[in-house]
Scaffold this active site. Structure first.
Site, short mmCIF file in Angstrom:
data_model
loop_
_atom_site.label_atom_id
_atom_site.label_comp_id
_atom_site.label_asym_id
_atom_site.label_seq_id
_atom_site.Cartn_x
_atom_site.Cartn_y
_atom_site.Cartn_z
N ARG A 94 0.82 -1.21 0.00
CA ARG A 94 0.00 0.00 0.00
C ARG A 94 0.86 1.26 0.00
O ARG A 94 0.50 2.27 -0.59
CB ARG A 94 -0.92 -0.02 1.23
CG ARG A 94 -1.85 1.16 1.36
CD ARG A 94 -2.75 1.05 2.57
NE ARG A 94 -3.79 0.05 2.40
CZ ARG A 94 -3.82 -1.12 3.03
NH1 ARG A 94 -2.85 -1.47 3.86
NH2 ARG A 94 -4.80 -1.98 2.82
N TYR A 95 1.99 1.23 0.69
CA TYR A 95 2.88 2.37 0.81
C TYR A 95 4.18 2.07 0.06
O TYR A 95 4.62 0.92 0.02
CB TYR A 95 3.18 2.67 2.27
CG TYR A 95 1.95 2.89 3.12
CD1 TYR A 95 1.25 4.08 3.07
CD2 TYR A 95 1.48 1.89 3.98
CE1 TYR A 95 0.12 4.28 3.85
CE2 TYR A 95 0.36 2.07 4.76
CZ TYR A 95 -0.32 3.27 4.70
OH TYR A 95 -1.44 3.47 5.47
N ARG A 98 7.27 0.05 2.07
CA ARG A 98 7.05 -1.09 2.96
C ARG A 98 5.92 -1.97 2.44
O ARG A 98 5.03 -1.50 1.73
CB ARG A 98 6.75 -0.63 4.38
CG ARG A 98 5.57 0.31 4.53
CD ARG A 98 5.75 1.14 5.81
NE ARG A 98 4.66 2.05 6.08
CZ ARG A 98 4.58 3.27 5.56
NH1 ARG A 98 5.48 3.70 4.70
NH2 ARG A 98 3.57 4.07 5.89
N LYS A 321 -3.71 4.89 6.40
CA LYS A 321 -3.99 5.46 7.72
C LYS A 321 -3.90 6.99 7.67
O LYS A 321 -2.98 7.53 7.07
CB LYS A 321 -3.00 4.94 8.75
CG LYS A 321 -3.12 3.46 9.06
CD LYS A 321 -2.10 3.05 10.11
CE LYS A 321 -2.22 1.56 10.41
NZ LYS A 321 -1.88 0.74 9.24
#
Length: 351
Positions: A94-95, A98, A321
């Site tokens: 997603r990022y 990482r 997030k």
């Protein structure tokens, strides 16, 4: 409290024999819940539950509730969008820097509010198949932007130390991965499992190792859990916390403050306080964001800076997030600080 059960409780009959089903439980509704979502309470967790308290905050996290069959239109099977960011089985990217490596789909306990509740449990196969695990490691090796690998699942610390060490050693062979992070409940729900062999397995990657500890109530951080956490910290593993803000568990400032202090006393740095995700059948755990913000604001006024978590919301659909903590200063206070509302008198001229 009562003496712990000698084995993990895995079904409604086990819970009934252990005296953990409420007297007013709706049998048909509970059977529907048990047919859909996995059940497991370790002996340690069962021993923490106060059977004389119908609102016990430990039981509320682990014992099935008939309200779990009630779903709302905004709830979804994959509330944080893992699937949309999964290029190969077992990987969520997603990022940019990482990835999640979901090597296992089982847990030592099953939280009734779990955002992956539709994806975890013994019915989902247990371990990632070897061919898929190989594809996952190839993906990590081929993407040099990946700086951190987060082992999650399921709970990776349910693995035997030999299997866990094999995963960590494989990460050791990928030079651009510098950080290995593990998300787990094991030290809190099965502290005896955290032994020298497990600690050695975690350190086998030769990377900087972080372990994120999930606990939601200070009673989960008793002497046995703290001893398990000490074994990890003494080995040089950095410990951070993850908690979920839950109605009926920790949604008052006294409990939340005690939890954060207990983390810090156990050498666990408070990290994330999650607003509950929109997982199916979890509406009875959720509270308004504004209520959560008020609780977090109250922590700032009474606790050390060491004890302050970041209050976050996972945006549905996979956007990631977002911090949703309160604003601590209003416009008036900021203007005062800037000297706009009450400017200080000018100093007299030197000449």
């Amino acid at each position: 409290m009562t003496a712990p059960s000698p084995r993990t409780l895995r079904n409604l009959d086990d819970l009934a024999r252990a005296g953990l089903l409420p007297a007013d439980a709706a049998p048909e509704a509970l059977r529907s819940v048990a047919a859909r979502y996995a059940i497991a309470l370790t002996p340690h967790v069962a021993g923490l539950i106060d059977r004389d308290d119908p609102a016990d905050p430990i039981a509320r996290q682990y014992v099935p509730d008939a309200r779990e069959i009630v779903t709302t239109p905004q709830e979804r099977d994959d509330p944080i969008g893992d699937e949309a960011h999964s290029p190969v089985p077992g990987i969520v990217h997603r990022y940019p820097d990482r990835v999640l490596l979901k090597a296992v789909s089982v847990c030592p306990v099953y939280c009734r509010f779990c955002f992956r509740r539709e994806m975890v449990g013994p019915q989902h196969g247990g371990l990632l198949p070897p061919a898929d695990l190989e594809r996952a490691f190839r993906y990590i090796a081929d993407h040099r932007e990946i700086w951190e690998v987060i082992l999650t699942g399921g709970d990776p610390l349910v693995l035997a130390p030999r299997r866990l060490a094999a995963l960590m050693e494989r990460l050791a062979s990928i030079a651009h991965v510098r950080i290995a992070r593990v998300h787990t409940r094991v030290p809190v729900v099965d502290p005896g499992h955290v032994d020298a062999d497990l600690v050695d397995a975690l350190m086998a990657c030769g990377k900087s190792v972080y372990v994120a500890i999930h606990a939601n109530h200070p009673r989960e951080l008793g002497s046995e859990a703290r001893a398990a956490l000490a074994r990890l910290a003494d080995a040089g593993i950095v410990l951070v916390s993850q908690s979920v803000l839950l109605r009926g568990v920790n949604d008052d400032v006294e409990t939340l403050a005690a939890l954060m202090r207990a983390f810090v006393e156990a050498r666990v740095k408070p990290y994330y306080l999650h607003h509950p995700d929109l997982a199916p059948g979890t509406g009875h755990f959720r509270l308004p964001v504004e209520e959560g913000q008020a609780l977090v604001r109250a922590l700032r006024g009474r606790l050390s800076g060491l004890c302050q978590p970041t209050y976050v919301l996972d945006i549905p659909g996979g956007a990631g997030k977002s911090p949703i903590g309160p604003t601590y200063l209003g416009a008036d206070e900021i203007e005062d600080w800037q000297g706009l509302r009450h400017p200080l008198p000018r100093a007299p001229s030197a000449d």
